[in-house]
Design a protein around this motif. Structure first.
Motif, PDB file in Angstrom:
ATOM      1  N   ASP A 552      37.206  44.553  38.324  1.00  0.00           N
ATOM      2  CA  ASP A 552      36.311  43.564  38.880  1.00  0.00           C
ATOM      3  C   ASP A 552      37.178  42.430  39.399  1.00  0.00           C
ATOM      4  O   ASP A 552      38.387  42.394  39.186  1.00  0.00           O
ATOM      5  CB  ASP A 552      35.219  43.149  37.897  1.00  0.00           C
ATOM      6  CG  ASP A 552      35.761  42.616  36.627  1.00  0.00           C
ATOM      7  OD1 ASP A 552      36.811  41.963  36.691  1.00  0.00           O
ATOM      8  OD2 ASP A 552      35.149  42.846  35.576  1.00  0.00           O
ATOM      9  N   THR A 553      36.529  41.547  40.129  1.00  0.00           N
ATOM     10  CA  THR A 553      37.313  40.621  40.934  1.00  0.00           C
ATOM     11  C   THR A 553      38.282  39.798  40.090  1.00  0.00           C
ATOM     12  O   THR A 553      39.379  39.467  40.528  1.00  0.00           O
ATOM     13  CB  THR A 553      36.398  39.718  41.782  1.00  0.00           C
ATOM     14  OG1 THR A 553      37.212  38.911  42.610  1.00  0.00           O
ATOM     15  CG2 THR A 553      35.523  38.826  40.911  1.00  0.00           C
ATOM     16  N   ASN A 554      37.910  39.492  38.872  1.00  0.00           N
ATOM     17  CA  ASN A 554      38.799  38.685  38.047  1.00  0.00           C
ATOM     18  C   ASN A 554      40.102  39.420  37.774  1.00  0.00           C
ATOM     19  O   ASN A 554      41.184  38.847  37.840  1.00  0.00           O
ATOM     20  CB  ASN A 554      38.121  38.342  36.712  1.00  0.00           C
ATOM     21  CG  ASN A 554      36.992  37.341  36.894  1.00  0.00           C
ATOM     22  OD1 ASN A 554      36.766  36.865  37.998  1.00  0.00           O
ATOM     23  ND2 ASN A 554      36.297  37.031  35.824  1.00  0.00           N
ATOM     24  N   ASP A 555      39.980  40.701  37.461  1.00  0.00           N
ATOM     25  CA  ASP A 555      41.190  41.473  37.222  1.00  0.00           C
ATOM     26  C   ASP A 555      41.930  41.730  38.522  1.00  0.00           C
ATOM     27  O   ASP A 555      43.143  41.817  38.549  1.00  0.00           O
ATOM     28  CB  ASP A 555      40.829  42.807  36.556  1.00  0.00           C
ATOM     29  CG  ASP A 555      40.839  42.688  35.042  1.00  0.00           C
ATOM     30  OD1 ASP A 555      41.823  42.153  34.507  1.00  0.00           O
ATOM     31  OD2 ASP A 555      39.861  43.112  34.411  1.00  0.00           O
ATOM     32  N   HIS A 556      41.178  41.869  39.600  1.00  0.00           N
ATOM     33  CA  HIS A 556      41.774  42.173  40.894  1.00  0.00           C
ATOM     34  C   HIS A 556      42.652  41.022  41.372  1.00  0.00           C
ATOM     35  O   HIS A 556      43.755  41.212  41.861  1.00  0.00           O
ATOM     36  CB  HIS A 556      40.658  42.431  41.899  1.00  0.00           C
ATOM     37  CG  HIS A 556      41.107  42.999  43.200  1.00  0.00           C
ATOM     38  ND1 HIS A 556      41.607  44.274  43.305  1.00  0.00           N
ATOM     39  CD2 HIS A 556      41.139  42.478  44.450  1.00  0.00           C
ATOM     40  CE1 HIS A 556      41.915  44.511  44.573  1.00  0.00           C
ATOM     41  NE2 HIS A 556      41.652  43.430  45.283  1.00  0.00           N
ATOM     42  N   PHE A 557      42.131  39.805  41.223  1.00  0.00           N
ATOM     43  CA  PHE A 557      42.888  38.645  41.681  1.00  0.00           C
ATOM     44  C   PHE A 557      43.539  37.888  40.535  1.00  0.00           C
ATOM     45  O   PHE A 557      44.094  36.802  40.733  1.00  0.00           O
ATOM     46  CB  PHE A 557      41.976  37.718  42.494  1.00  0.00           C
ATOM     47  CG  PHE A 557      41.573  38.317  43.814  1.00  0.00           C
ATOM     48  CD1 PHE A 557      42.535  38.610  44.769  1.00  0.00           C
ATOM     49  CD2 PHE A 557      40.255  38.612  44.100  1.00  0.00           C
ATOM     50  CE1 PHE A 557      42.185  39.172  45.988  1.00  0.00           C
ATOM     51  CE2 PHE A 557      39.889  39.180  45.314  1.00  0.00           C
ATOM     52  CZ  PHE A 557      40.858  39.464  46.257  1.00  0.00           C
ATOM     53  N   LEU A 558      43.463  38.446  39.322  1.00  0.00           N
ATOM     54  CA  LEU A 558      44.144  37.854  38.167  1.00  0.00           C
ATOM     55  C   LEU A 558      43.765  36.395  37.971  1.00  0.00           C
ATOM     56  O   LEU A 558      44.606  35.532  37.731  1.00  0.00           O
ATOM     57  CB  LEU A 558      45.668  37.997  38.319  1.00  0.00           C
ATOM     58  CG  LEU A 558      46.158  39.429  38.531  1.00  0.00           C
ATOM     59  CD1 LEU A 558      47.634  39.438  38.882  1.00  0.00           C
ATOM     60  CD2 LEU A 558      45.905  40.248  37.285  1.00  0.00           C
ATOM     61  N   ALA A 559      42.501  36.100  38.151  1.00  0.00           N
ATOM     62  CA  ALA A 559      41.995  34.745  37.983  1.00  0.00           C
ATOM     63  C   ALA A 559      40.500  34.851  37.716  1.00  0.00           C
ATOM     64  O   ALA A 559      39.929  35.927  37.857  1.00  0.00           O
ATOM     65  CB  ALA A 559      42.258  33.924  39.238  1.00  0.00           C
ATOM     66  N   GLY A 630      47.679  33.868  31.449  1.00  0.00           N
ATOM     67  CA  GLY A 630      46.976  33.730  30.169  1.00  0.00           C
ATOM     68  C   GLY A 630      45.898  34.773  29.961  1.00  0.00           C
ATOM     69  O   GLY A 630      45.202  34.757  28.951  1.00  0.00           O
ATOM     70  N   HIS A 631      45.761  35.697  30.909  1.00  0.00           N
ATOM     71  CA  HIS A 631      44.764  36.772  30.796  1.00  0.00           C
ATOM     72  C   HIS A 631      43.350  36.278  30.564  1.00  0.00           C
ATOM     73  O   HIS A 631      42.536  36.999  29.997  1.00  0.00           O
ATOM     74  CB  HIS A 631      45.140  37.755  29.671  1.00  0.00           C
ATOM     75  CG  HIS A 631      46.382  38.510  29.951  1.00  0.00           C
ATOM     76  ND1 HIS A 631      47.598  38.145  29.420  1.00  0.00           N
ATOM     77  CD2 HIS A 631      46.618  39.582  30.725  1.00  0.00           C
ATOM     78  CE1 HIS A 631      48.526  38.974  29.856  1.00  0.00           C
ATOM     79  NE2 HIS A 631      47.977  39.839  30.650  1.00  0.00           N
ATOM     80  N   ALA A 632      43.067  35.058  31.005  1.00  0.00           N
ATOM     81  CA  ALA A 632      41.703  34.541  30.804  1.00  0.00           C
ATOM     82  C   ALA A 632      40.710  35.361  31.611  1.00  0.00           C
ATOM     83  O   ALA A 632      39.520  35.337  31.360  1.00  0.00           O
ATOM     84  CB  ALA A 632      41.632  33.087  31.241  1.00  0.00           C
TER      85      ALA A 632
END
Ligand SMILES: Cc1cc2nc3c(=O)[nH]c(=O)nc-3n(C[C@H](O)[C@H](O)[C@H](O)COP(=O)(O)OP(=O)(O)OC[C@H]3O[C@@H](n4cnc5c(N)ncnc54)[C@H](O)[C@@H]3O)c2cc1C
Ligand code: SF4
Lengths: 843, 145
Positions: A552-559, A630-632
């Motif tokens: 999902d986008t958070n993992d895709h863009f690491l944010a 920080g893998h948030a």
């Protein structure tokens, strides 16, 4: 002290209850509802009723408040710390220790029992305690301080429980038993011998056939116990747990009929020899027997309350004393005629010395009915055997099938629960029948949790949870409700099954996974789940092109995407410790990119409002300043919160910051079914709130205490104490195993708390797998964790070093413009997204 | 804020003609080149600026076609749809909004969870390895913005 009370003056039938223990409390709950009845309770202990059954948990950190049985009903008046001294049966009054005289129409004696302390010379010396009340436990705890050795006198059920407590206090623990075997009341010789071996293996010394003569001053310890066989044992602390005696002194003085060896004689309606006086619980003697368990006591409370309400349909006709418990980590159960003393009885025995399992069943003359059973080391079949006996079910042709291991899949023989009648009592703590559970299922309770909350089943000792689950599943199946645990329409598997497929078959791409084990193209449920499984199994960089479509986008863009489509950035600040230079660097980056800045609850700093193309620019600067991701954004290990601990705090016992940083660095990057939060506190004042975390660590004088499966959020859950007094290495080892077992077996988006609650056998099972390695998984779990740790890379560092990966961080594929549709408003010196009503109306 | 202005120019096939395409015929359309097909990773969306409109483009693995819908999510009112996960549900090709997780049909723009909501879709074609978008014309009509 009086607890809040209601009006009872209008009542025309006054009931006085002596004793505010477990059974008295239950009676009051039931009786207070009866119209026209006023209830007054006198309790001699300095606090309201509490859960004595779980008393030992007090040592593990459960507070007196946690043990409390809840406030008494409005309509009852409860006098705490005030005993009843005398009964005047003619005047129908009682006199209290405070000189109060109270009239009664019905008097209920619920005085329980007192611990029997054998007449040993020196038994009154300091640091010698019984084991019955919270005050006793306070005393034991105080005596444990500065001591090294502890002895429990009595090798019965409670004695072993006390031994466990002493062992957990870090004392070298001995059990001294007069009889030749342990738990002689419940176990036969074979079971007792097996138990003894297991207890010894756990580091508790067992001395049987020992008659203690006197306790005198010790040489190396506080006391010296001298035995009849001229041997002796030095100890700092003695706990007496040599049985109980009914508290019948009031009844005796009032001339009520009591048993030869104590106990207030009652009939089926719980009436004593004076029909205006009832007796219930451990002080009562029915048919020549005392019932030292809480379930029969509750049954008596029910009968007594029914009698008051003029309902004679229920009666107390004795209870069987079957028990199941876990002592010192050993499962033990005893059902019915465990010793095979019934006439014509014969037995079947199964012994597995390697796995340390002992099972024995006692059947009647014809071999068709079960009379009793003993289980040591494996009590999974307890509930079913108990019901087989109580419901007098006809046994299979070969009754040994009941105890022989079922290696192909396990569980009870198919259809076994179906043969139970509706009246079969499944939960004995709360007297819940099979019929009641089935009814709850019919009304829509389709999970164990739902059945628990609407029937109370499995909320007492919890021992019946496996059986409740079986009844639940059988009923769902019968209703044709398919218990659909499929991940989504693309995979007819649970997350756990997929995890195993991926690992066992070495699958590394989603294309292969869906081709071989699923159908269609996948969706936003199964794709991220698969990505997290690949990450946990192979620790592949999540930005690898083959995984990109799964994220999902958070993992895709690491944010972390925020509500207006911009992202926030949270660099790792392990343990919440940060140097001034790094703090300044963070501030400079935030200022340069105009990022809204906020401190998080996990002791880090969150920077909001970055557009996609800004992310690599920002991260390049952060990495130069020494930060890591920080893998948030991920379902992964988030933060390890800590207090300053022994480094600065005057109360600190151990270095909580150091441990927090160690833990955070060890597990950073670990992908899991859901986010994972940790905390480490430097002492039991618990400033880091470790007991609300998935993994909580608290420093104590004797090492680290480990808590697991807590969480905050919408459904907060207090963590459970998992292990105590650990050194650094053992702590890490247990966390390794715990985390990997969770990663392996939890469902998608299942936090540790829900996962644990859904494990059959719950916390105890989890402990057995993680601590005792009952499934033989430990080495594998540790190796998997080692692999994850060894292959850790900062995802952002990897991303900014890779031109190809940087390609994706473009706001528009065909333009270098930034997104000028974003509208911000400045507030308190920072910018934030505009609310709808702040946008210029322009459509 | 951008807005859909020329969204619904009715250019249906002429009376009596056999339509070769559903909707306007290819040569009546103004095609805007966007990017090379290689710039699109299968099953990963990108955002493109077509005029002043933000469009989400998707290339799906195993399919030659490129799908284009309005990038604005009508629920969150943020330009995020290119950043959703694509897949299929009940046989429909969909993208899931990364904000509130509703699914939009990539071919029709309709929202699976809420029939009253939909997003605009755009015609696309691939010419000599380059993706082109029909500007000013849409296959469906955005609603709920
Ligand atoms: C450590 C421990 C572990 C146990 N584990 C289990 C278990 O696993 N399973 C199980 O079924 N049972 C267990 N038991 C037994 C269970 O706790 C008892 O069966 C149950 O508490 C009996 O309830 P009761 O109300 O009869 O007695 P109690 O709970 O003892 O209550 C009696 C109360 O009456 C008060 N009292 C006495 N005389 C007077 C007076 N004259 N005036 C006023 N108040 C008076 C006492 O102070 C006491 O508070 C355990 C007990 C202990 C100590
Ligand atoms: S938990 Fe203990 S050591 Fe940590 S800050 Fe609080 S008082 Fe100090």
């Amino acid at each position: 002290m009086d607890l809040p009370s209601g009006q009872s003056s209008v009542a025309d039938h006054q009931v006085v209850v002596v004793g505010n223990g477990m059974v008295g409390h239950r009676f009051v709950e039931l009786a207070a509802d009866i119209p026209g009845v006023g209830v007054t309770v006198f309790g001699e202990e300095p606090r309201g009723a509490y859960d004595r059954v779980h008393l030992s948990e007090y040592f593990a950190g459960t507070s007196a408040d946690d043990l409390a049985l809840g406030t008494p009903p409005e309509a009852a008046t409860v006098h705490i710390g005030e005993g009843v001294q005398e009964i005047d049966r003619d005047a129908k009054t009682v006199t209290t220790t405070q000189g109060r005289i109270v009239e009664y129409d019905t008097l209920v004696l619920a005085t329980g029992s007192y611990p029997f302390v054998p007449p040993i010379e020196g038994r009154d010396r300091p640091h010698c305690h019984p084991y019955r009340t919270i005050e006793d436990l306070d005393g034991i705890q105080a005596s444990g301080v500065g001591g090294a050795v502890g002895v429990v006198v009595g090798g019965g059920l409670l004695g072993l429980e006390a031994a466990n407590a002493l062992k957990n206090m870090g004392l070298a623990t001995h059990v001294v038993e007069f009889a030749p075997g342990l738990m002689g009341t419940q176990l036969d010789d074979g079971g007792g011998t097996m138990l003894r071996g297991m207890v010894k293996k756990l580091g508790v010394e067992v001395h049987t056939g020992k008659n203690t003569l006197r306790i005198v001053d010790g040489e190396s310890s506080r006391h010296r116990m001298e035995f009849a066989d001229d041997t002796a044992l030095e100890t700092d602390l003695v706990v007496f747990s040599a049985g109980i005696r009914p508290r019948d002194e009031l009844a005796r003085d009032a001339g009520l009929e009591v048993g030869e060896r104590g106990g207030i004689v009652i009939d089926e309606g719980c009436r004593t020899s004076d029909p205006n006086i009832l007796a219930i619980g451990e002080c009562a003697l029915y048919d020549g027997r005392i019932f030292g368990l809480v379930a029969p006591g509750y049954e008596m409370a029910k009968v007594a309350a029914a009698g008051l309400a003029q309902d004679d349909s229920v009666a107390f006709r004795g209870a069987d004393m079957s028990t199941k418990l876990k002592l010192l980590g050993v499962d033990v159960a005893s059902i019915g005629d465990a010793h095979g003393r019934s006439r014509g009885a014969s037995t079947y025995t199964y012994i597995d010395e390697r796995e340390r399992v002992y099972k024995r069943i006692v059947v009647n003359k014809t071999g068709k009915k079960l009379l009793g059973a003993v289980l040591v080391g494996d009590t999974a079949d307890y509930g079913m055997l108990l019901q087989t006996m109580r419901s007098e079910l006809t046994l299979p042709k070969h009754p040994d099938a009941l105890i022989l291991p079922r290696r192909d899949g396990g569980g009870m023989p198919a259809g076994a629960v179906d043969s139970l009648p509706d009246e079969a009592q499944i939960c004995s703590c709360h007297d819940v029948s099979k019929g009641a559970i089935v009814a709850a299922v019919c009304e829509g309770a389709t999970t164990l949790g739902a059945v628990r909350s609407c029937t109370k089943a499995a909320t007492g000792c919890g021992g019946c949870a496996p059986l409740v689950t079986q009844v639940l599943n059988a009923e769902l199946e019968r209703q044709g409700v398919e218990i659909n645990t499929d991940l989504c329409e693309h995979f007819p598997h649970t997350r756990q099954e997929l995890y195993h497929l991926v690992r066992a078959r070495g699958i590394t791409t989603f294309a292969e996974l869906i081709e071989k084990h699923g159908r269609g193209r996948g969706c936003d449920i199964c794709k991220p789940a698969a990505a997290s499984i690949f990450a946990a199994c192979w620790n592949d960089h999540v930005l690898r092109p083959k995984h990109a479509p799964l994220q999902d986008t958070n993992d895709h863009f690491l944010a972390n995407m925020q509500k207006n489509g911009t992202y926030s950035i949270v660099p790792r600040v392990a343990g919440g410790e940060i140097t001034p230079d790094k703090l300044i660097a963070l501030g400079q980056v935030a200022k340069k990119y105009d990022l809204y800045t906020k401190i998080t609850g996990g002791q880090r700093i969150d920077l909001f409002g970055a557009q996609v193309h800004e992310l690599p620019l920002i991260w390049r600067e952060l990495i130069d300043a020494g930060f890591e991701t920080g893998h948030a954004y991920g379902k992964a290990v988030r933060t390890v919160k800590s207090c300053v601990g022994s480094t600065w705090c005057r109360y600190g016992v151990l270095d909580s910051v150091g441990m927090a940083i160690h833990i955070e660095n060890r597990y950073k990057g670990l992908r899991a079914p859901h986010k994972l939060k940790f905390a480490v506190s430097g002492c039991t004042r618990e400033c880091a709130e470790a007991q609300s975390k998935d993994v909580g660590v608290i420093a104590t004088e004797i090492g680290w205490n480990l808590y697991v499966c807590g969480n905050g959020g919408m459904r907060p859950r207090h963590a459970d104490l998992f292990a105590t007094g650990l050194d650094d290495a053992t702590l890490i080892q247990l966390i390794d195993r715990f985390l990997m077992f969770y990663v392996r077996t939890a469902d998608r988006l299942q936090r540790t708390s829900v996962w644990m609650e859904n494990l059959e056998g719950g916390l105890d099972y989890l402990k057995s797998v993680v601590i005792d390695d009952s499934l033989g998984l430990a080495a594998g779990l540790e190796a998997e964790m080692a692999h994850v740790i060894d292959t850790y890379k900062c995802e952002w560092k990897a991303a900014i070093e890779d031109e190809e990966k940087l390609q994706r961080f473009r706001t528009f594929v065909n333009s270098n413009r930034t997104d000028d549709s974003l509208v911000f408003v400045r507030e308190r010196g920072q910018r934030r997204p505009a609310f709808a009503d702040e946008l210029a109306v322009e459509v | 804020m951008n807005a859909s202005s020329s969204a619904n120019a009715p250019c249906g096939p002429e009376e009596g003609e056999t339509p070769s395409l559903q909707g306007p015929t290819a040569d009546m359309i103004d095609w805007t080149p966007v990017c090379s097909l290689d710039a699109l990773i299968p099953d990963v969306g990108v955002r493109a600026l077509v005029g002043e409109e933000q469009v989400a483009l998707f290339r799906l693995s195993g399919l030659g076609e490129v799908f284009a819908i309005d990038a604005f999510d009508p629920f969150s009112k943020a330009p995020v749809l290119s950043r959703g996960i694509v897949g299929d549900l009940n046989g429909q090709l969909v993208v899931a909004s990364p904000i509130f997780k509703q699914h939009f049909n990539l071919e029709t723009g309709s929202c699976l969870e809420d029939a009253a909501m939909s997003v605009r879709t755009y015609q696309t074609r691939v010419v000599a390895g380059r993706v082109e978008i029909a500007s000013g014309l849409s296959r469906g009509n955005g609603e709920g913005r």
